[in-house]
Design an enzyme around this catalytic site. Structure first.
Site, PDB file in Angstrom:
ATOM      1  CB  SER A  24       0.088  -4.909  10.458  1.00 28.02           C
ATOM      2  OG  SER A  24       0.317  -4.798  11.739  1.00 28.02           O
ATOM      3  CE1 TYR A  80      -5.195  -3.134  11.627  1.00 28.65           C
ATOM      4  CE2 TYR A  80      -3.135  -4.254  13.081  1.00 28.65           C
ATOM      5  CZ  TYR A  80      -3.824  -2.889  12.044  1.00 28.65           C
ATOM      6  OH  TYR A  80      -3.163  -2.584  11.030  1.00 28.65           O
TER       7      TYR A  80
HETATM    8  P1  NAD Z   1      -6.828   5.365   8.293  1.00 27.85           P
HETATM    9  O1  NAD Z   1      -7.241   5.142   9.533  1.00 27.85           O
HETATM   10  O2  NAD Z   1      -5.942   6.646   8.315  1.00 27.85           O
HETATM   11  O3  NAD Z   1      -7.453   5.607   6.959  1.00 27.85           O
HETATM   12  C1  NAD Z   1      -7.288   4.158   6.919  1.00 27.85           C
HETATM   13  C2  NAD Z   1      -9.099   4.695   5.760  1.00 27.85           C
HETATM   14  O4  NAD Z   1      -9.439   2.870   5.469  1.00 27.85           O
HETATM   15  C3  NAD Z   1      -9.806   5.057   6.093  1.00 27.85           C
HETATM   16  O5  NAD Z   1      -9.388   6.873   4.626  1.00 27.85           O
HETATM   17  C4  NAD Z   1     -11.277   4.827   5.942  1.00 27.85           C
HETATM   18  O6  NAD Z   1     -12.195   5.480   5.838  1.00 27.85           O
HETATM   19  C5  NAD Z   1     -11.135   3.546   5.623  1.00 27.85           C
HETATM   20  N1  NAD Z   1     -12.651   2.583   6.115  1.00 27.85           N
HETATM   21  C6  NAD Z   1     -11.899   1.882   6.370  1.00 27.85           C
HETATM   22  N2  NAD Z   1     -12.931   1.213   6.417  1.00 27.85           N
HETATM   23  C7  NAD Z   1     -13.875   1.202   5.673  1.00 27.85           C
HETATM   24  C8  NAD Z   1     -15.124   0.463   5.082  1.00 27.85           C
HETATM   25  N3  NAD Z   1     -15.573   0.575   5.751  1.00 27.85           N
HETATM   26  N4  NAD Z   1     -15.189   1.498   3.591  1.00 27.85           N
HETATM   27  C9  NAD Z   1     -14.300   2.196   2.656  1.00 27.85           C
HETATM   28  N5  NAD Z   1     -13.406   2.582   3.627  1.00 27.85           N
HETATM   29  C10 NAD Z   1     -12.723   2.304   3.907  1.00 27.85           C
HETATM   30  O7  NAD Z   1      -5.864   3.916   8.493  1.00 27.85           O
HETATM   31  P2  NAD Z   1      -4.066   4.456   7.791  1.00 27.85           P
HETATM   32  O8  NAD Z   1      -2.930   4.276   8.928  1.00 27.85           O
HETATM   33  O9  NAD Z   1      -3.276   5.042   6.657  1.00 27.85           O
HETATM   34  O10 NAD Z   1      -4.790   2.837   7.566  1.00 27.85           O
HETATM   35  C11 NAD Z   1      -3.551   1.985   5.931  1.00 27.85           C
HETATM   36  C12 NAD Z   1      -3.864   0.574   6.400  1.00 27.85           C
HETATM   37  O11 NAD Z   1      -2.708   0.589   6.612  1.00 27.85           O
HETATM   38  C13 NAD Z   1      -4.782  -0.181   7.177  1.00 27.85           C
HETATM   39  O12 NAD Z   1      -4.988  -1.344   6.680  1.00 27.85           O
HETATM   40  C14 NAD Z   1      -4.109  -0.891   8.358  1.00 27.85           C
HETATM   41  O13 NAD Z   1      -4.667  -0.932   8.619  1.00 27.85           O
HETATM   42  C15 NAD Z   1      -2.769  -0.352   7.889  1.00 27.85           C
HETATM   43  N6  NAD Z   1      -1.725  -0.618   9.166  1.00 27.85           N
HETATM   44  C16 NAD Z   1      -1.519   1.408   9.485  1.00 27.85           C
HETATM   45  C17 NAD Z   1      -0.813   0.607  10.996  1.00 27.85           C
HETATM   46  C18 NAD Z   1      -0.677   2.418  11.956  1.00 27.85           C
HETATM   47  O14 NAD Z   1      -0.216   2.405  12.847  1.00 27.85           O
HETATM   48  N7  NAD Z   1      -1.374   3.447  11.078  1.00 27.85           N
HETATM   49  C19 NAD Z   1      -0.048   0.060  11.247  1.00 27.85           C
HETATM   50  C20 NAD Z   1       0.147  -1.550  10.433  1.00 27.85           C
HETATM   51  C21 NAD Z   1      -0.710  -2.042   9.218  1.00 27.85           C
END
Ligand code: NAD
Length: 244
Positions: free
Chosen positions: A131, A144
């Site tokens: 991130s 985070y």
């Molecule tokens: P999201 O919540 O839609 O997806 C995250 C996925 O991780 C979910 O499907 C969830 O079930 C899975 N997950 C979480 N804990 C788990 C566990 N214990 N076992 C198995 N699976 C698990 O979020 P997203 O926005 O698609 O995030 C994807 C990545 O992008 C993450 O690493 C997040 O930190 C990063 N990110 C997101 C943003 C944002 O603004 N959405 C910004 C920067 C980075």
């Protein structure tokens, strides 16, 4: 395009916003994809590997399970993540265990298990989702930010240490992305997600918050041969909105 014809990929967090875009786009370009998440039943994929990344046996075994089911492994995308909100004083032991477990320990375990598998066939690509808050922290998300900084550092270390084996390890560093992670955060703070997103759009120089596909496109680039000389890179994808 068929950039990923013959390629075999493992994607974690495959049911989430960014993860499902990565899976869809990899498959559209010819890859065979093993999907990992807590629930993967409805996902269109080559292989389904449901489980909880907090279980070390599951995380340790994922690369081998993907290799066995796909008949090889070329690409590993560590995309799963959780977000804990608040300052250190507002976070619990459960927040700590969840954040460290999903965002740091699981990708560490998966990389440790995947690297020998990739090395045995001449190399491959690992793409981690960090991130931009792992590069420069924002307020009120101490855990985070710390976990994403760990992911960024691990990516740089592995990028150096395993390049000689033909393994490229890089990370994508998004700012805000319109996914369940962002939207549920608005809801938990009492905001209507569409209204909050419209306001957030105005803070981004390019004019809008990222969609999952904006991030997935960069993940696919890093996984592809077009990124063949990139090792340990932390690629910000932020629409011009860098964290100050
Ligand atoms: P999201 O919540 O839609 O997806 C995250 C996925 O991780 C979910 O499907 C969830 O079930 C899975 N997950 C979480 N804990 C788990 C566990 N214990 N076992 C198995 N699976 C698990 O979020 P997203 O926005 O698609 O995030 C994807 C990545 O992008 C993450 O690493 C997040 O930190 C990063 N990110 C997101 C943003 C944002 O603004 N959405 C910004 C920067 C980075």
């Amino acid at each position: 395009m068929t950039r990923f014809e013959q390629k075999k990929a493992l994607v974690t967090g495959a049911a989430g916003g960014i993860g499902s875009a990565i899976v869809r786009m990899l498959m559209a370009e010819g890859a065979q994809v093993a999907v990992a998440d807590r629930a993967v039943a409805g996902l269109d994929a080559s292989v389904h590997l449901p489980g909880d990344l907090l279980d070390p046996v599951y995380s340790d075994g994922l690369p081998k399970a993907a290799e066995a089911a796909l008949g090889g492994l070329d690409i590993v995308i560590n995309n799963a993540g959780v977000i804990a909100r608040g300052a250190v004083t507002a976070t619990s032991d459960d927040d700590w265990n969840l954040s460290l477990g999903v965002n740091v320990e699981a990708p560490f375990r998966i990389c440790r298990a995947a690297i020998p598998i990739l090395a045995a066939t001449g190399g491959g690509a690992i793409v981690n989702t960090a991130s931009c808050w792992g590069l420069r922290p924002g307020p009120n998300h101490a855990l985070y930010c710390m976990t994403k900084a760990a992911m960024a550092s691990l990516t740089q270390c592995m990028g150096m240490d395993h390049a000689h084996q033909g393994i490229r390890v890089n990370a994508v560093c998004p700012n805000e992305v319109n996914t369940p992670m962002l939207r549920t955060g608005f809801v938990s703070r009492g905001f209507d997600p569409d209204t909050a997103l419209a306001l957030l759009d105005k803070t981004v120089p390019i004019g809008r918050v990222a969609e999952a596909e904006d991030i997935a496109d960069v993940v696919l680039f890093l996984a592809s041969d077009a990124a063949r000389y990139m090792c340990g890179a932390l690629v910000e994808v932020n629409g011009g909105k860098a964290v100050a």
